[in-house]
Design a protein around this motif. Structure first.
Motif, PDB file in Angstrom:
ATOM      1  N   ARG A  93       0.810  -1.225   0.000  1.00  0.00           N
ATOM      2  CA  ARG A  93       0.000   0.000   0.000  1.00  0.00           C
ATOM      3  C   ARG A  93       0.842   1.272   0.000  1.00  0.00           C
ATOM      4  N   TYR A  94       2.165   1.134   0.121  1.00  0.00           N
ATOM      5  CA  TYR A  94       3.028   2.312   0.243  1.00  0.00           C
ATOM      6  C   TYR A  94       3.875   2.503  -1.021  1.00  0.00           C
ATOM      7  N   PRO A  95       3.921   3.728  -1.544  1.00  0.00           N
ATOM      8  CA  PRO A  95       4.748   3.983  -2.728  1.00  0.00           C
ATOM      9  C   PRO A  95       6.229   3.820  -2.406  1.00  0.00           C
ATOM     10  N   ARG A  96       6.983   3.272  -3.369  1.00  0.00           N
ATOM     11  CA  ARG A  96       8.417   3.075  -3.181  1.00  0.00           C
ATOM     12  C   ARG A  96       9.168   3.589  -4.398  1.00  0.00           C
ATOM     13  N   PHE A  97      10.325   4.147  -4.133  1.00  0.00           N
ATOM     14  CA  PHE A  97      11.237   4.549  -5.190  1.00  0.00           C
ATOM     15  C   PHE A  97      12.373   3.538  -5.196  1.00  0.00           C
ATOM     16  N   PRO A  98      12.491   2.697  -6.241  1.00  0.00           N
ATOM     17  CA  PRO A  98      13.424   1.563  -6.198  1.00  0.00           C
ATOM     18  C   PRO A  98      14.884   2.005  -6.162  1.00  0.00           C
ATOM     19  N   LEU A  99      15.601   1.526  -5.159  1.00  0.00           N
ATOM     20  CA  LEU A  99      17.010   1.851  -4.987  1.00  0.00           C
ATOM     21  C   LEU A  99      17.899   0.612  -4.836  1.00  0.00           C
ATOM     22  N   LEU A 100      17.292  -0.554  -4.565  1.00  0.00           N
ATOM     23  CA  LEU A 100      18.105  -1.746  -4.310  1.00  0.00           C
ATOM     24  C   LEU A 100      18.332  -2.600  -5.545  1.00  0.00           C
TER      25      LEU A 100
ATOM     26  N   LEU B  56      15.062   4.868   2.496  1.00  0.00           N
ATOM     27  CA  LEU B  56      14.810   5.907   1.502  1.00  0.00           C
ATOM     28  C   LEU B  56      13.889   5.427   0.379  1.00  0.00           C
ATOM     29  N   GLU B  57      13.834   4.146   0.111  1.00  0.00           N
ATOM     30  CA  GLU B  57      12.876   3.657  -0.882  1.00  0.00           C
ATOM     31  C   GLU B  57      11.452   4.093  -0.518  1.00  0.00           C
ATOM     32  N   PHE B  58      11.109   3.998   0.759  1.00  0.00           N
ATOM     33  CA  PHE B  58       9.771   4.373   1.206  1.00  0.00           C
ATOM     34  C   PHE B  58       9.647   5.876   1.407  1.00  0.00           C
ATOM     35  N   LEU B  59      10.675   6.490   1.977  1.00  0.00           N
ATOM     36  CA  LEU B  59      10.598   7.927   2.266  1.00  0.00           C
ATOM     37  C   LEU B  59      10.570   8.754   0.990  1.00  0.00           C
ATOM     38  N   LEU B  60      11.418   8.425   0.025  1.00  0.00           N
ATOM     39  CA  LEU B  60      11.401   9.162  -1.237  1.00  0.00           C
ATOM     40  C   LEU B  60      10.193   8.774  -2.079  1.00  0.00           C
ATOM     41  N   GLY B  61       9.762   7.526  -1.956  1.00  0.00           N
ATOM     42  CA  GLY B  61       8.543   7.118  -2.650  1.00  0.00           C
ATOM     43  C   GLY B  61       7.365   7.982  -2.243  1.00  0.00           C
ATOM     44  N   GLN B  62       7.230   8.227  -0.937  1.00  0.00           N
ATOM     45  CA  GLN B  62       6.142   9.071  -0.450  1.00  0.00           C
ATOM     46  C   GLN B  62       6.352  10.525  -0.843  1.00  0.00           C
ATOM     47  N   ALA B  63       7.617  10.997  -0.767  1.00  0.00           N
ATOM     48  CA  ALA B  63       7.905  12.381  -1.143  1.00  0.00           C
ATOM     49  C   ALA B  63       7.533  12.639  -2.604  1.00  0.00           C
ATOM     50  N   LEU B  64       7.882  11.705  -3.477  1.00  0.00           N
ATOM     51  CA  LEU B  64       7.549  11.848  -4.900  1.00  0.00           C
ATOM     52  C   LEU B  64       6.041  11.777  -5.111  1.00  0.00           C
ATOM     53  N   ALA B  65       5.381  10.883  -4.389  1.00  0.00           N
ATOM     54  CA  ALA B  65       3.920  10.778  -4.507  1.00  0.00           C
ATOM     55  C   ALA B  65       3.234  12.068  -4.065  1.00  0.00           C
ATOM     56  N   ASP B  66       3.863  12.777  -3.117  1.00  0.00           N
ATOM     57  CA  ASP B  66       3.312  14.038  -2.620  1.00  0.00           C
ATOM     58  C   ASP B  66       3.697  15.233  -3.496  1.00  0.00           C
TER      59      ASP B  66
END
Length: 346
Positions: free
Chosen positions: A11-18, A63-73
């Motif tokens: 349910r949470y946006p992610r920005f793939p980094l791994l 940061l995958e989750f934190l930046l994912g949310q930042a980008l979604a916002d």
């Protein structure tokens, strides 16, 4: 075969980094070197330093989750805080560059040093290479408050700003290590490996919290994780870890619970304080480098690895038990500690 899946993550946006699951490797040369002193304990390492962005390290999972949310916002700028040689700051700068975000770093002088190595080498050099705007401030400044004031200024200029706290250790960021717990459960099952302990450093608490939450949500034991405090004293770190773990469980939608007694934090390796070298840390860094060709960092993983070795020497683990050390990265920080490694011991 059990299927280990954390459904609540989707349910949470992610920005793939791994890009891929980080490997688990046996420390065979170290085991050989330690010989009878190891008492038959098996040593494994999960290579969370083995990542493709910014030099690697555990902060990328958060940061995958934190930046994912930042980008979604709709954010166009990210601001984070930390010590001058912060690994989290360096990786935030790198990940922001990849995401096309402006990055500002609010770095306070938390370690009583002002030499050229500490001020300009290691992570500080990389922060600037990754294009971050660095605000280097006295240790007396409250970094997060300063960052929020800076964010208000930028918002008044029309920017959309996400502010990340120290280490990215929020409940959302901690989900990155719930993912890691899922990986460990899957990998150890595939390897036919029963782990008696998973060992990490504990700075801002998010790594331990996420692992414990992940294991609990998977129906495993939250107390499988043992951490070594490197920032706050053990009692403070334990309380913070427990609170974050419960909040991460809530985000996962899990009905599992974690008792404070299940949060295992040892404070014996902290030394004089955050970022202050210890003889045990220096020895641990040298030992792993000279037996396995792997680099621990001087602030986090070096002290935690020293703690693991001390536990083994004290007979904490029985012959045949397998323990897993999570290598959380931070090797660029070694360059800021050149003088400490120039002498055999403190």
């Amino acid at each position: 075969m059990t299927t280990y899946t954390l459904a609540g993550l989707s349910r949470y946006p992610r920005f793939p980094l791994l890009h891929e699951t980080t490997p688990i490797e046996r420390l065979a040369r170290l085991e050989q070197h330690l010989g009878p002193a190891l008492n038959g304990v098996q040593l494994y390492v999960k290579r969370d330093d083995h990542m493709r962005v910014g030099g690697g390290g555990n902060k990328l999972r958060k940061l995958e989750f934190l930046l994912g949310q930042a980008l979604a916002d709709g954010a166009d700028t990210v601001i984070t805080v930390g010590g001058l040689q912060s690994n989290h700051a360096r990786l935030t700068a790198a990940a922001a560059a990849l995401a096309g975000l402006q990055c500002e770093l609010v770095l306070t002088r938390q370690v009583p040093r002002g030499d050229a190595d500490y001020e300009h080498s290691g992570n500080v050099l990389l922060d600037e290479l990754f294009g971050a705007r660095v605000h280097a401030l006295p240790g007396s400044v409250h970094g997060l408050s300063w960052a929020n004031e800076r964010a208000a200024t930028l918002r008044a200029q029309g920017h959309k700003v996400a502010v990340l706290p120290t280490g990215g250790s929020t409940p959302l960021g901690s989900l990155g290590y719930a993912v890691c717990a899922q990986e460990i459960a899957q990998q150890s099952q595939q390897m036919g490996l029963t782990l008696s302990q998973v060992i990490v450093p504990n700075g801002s608490a998010g790594t331990h919290a996420g692992l414990s939450a992940g294991f609990a949500a998977l129906g495993l034991n939250a107390s499988l994780v043992r951490s070594h405090a490197v920032l706050a004293e053990a009692a403070v770190s334990r309380q913070r870890t427990w609170e974050l773990a419960q909040q991460a469980l809530a985000l996962l939608g899990s009905e599992a619970s974690i008792a404070l007694e299940e949060i295992d934090v040892d404070g014996a390796q902290r030394g004089a304080g955050y970022g202050m070298p210890t003889a045990a840390m220096l020895d641990a860094v040298r030992l792993l480098a000279r037996t396995q060709g792997l680099l621990l960092d001087p602030v986090y993983s070096g002290k935690a690895f020293a703690g693991m070795l001390a536990d083994v020497a004290a007979g904490r683990y029985a012959p045949g038990q397998a323990i897993l050390f999570v290598m959380t990265g931070g090797a660029p920080g070694l360059y800021a500690y050149r003088e400490a490694f120039a002498t055999p011991s403190l």
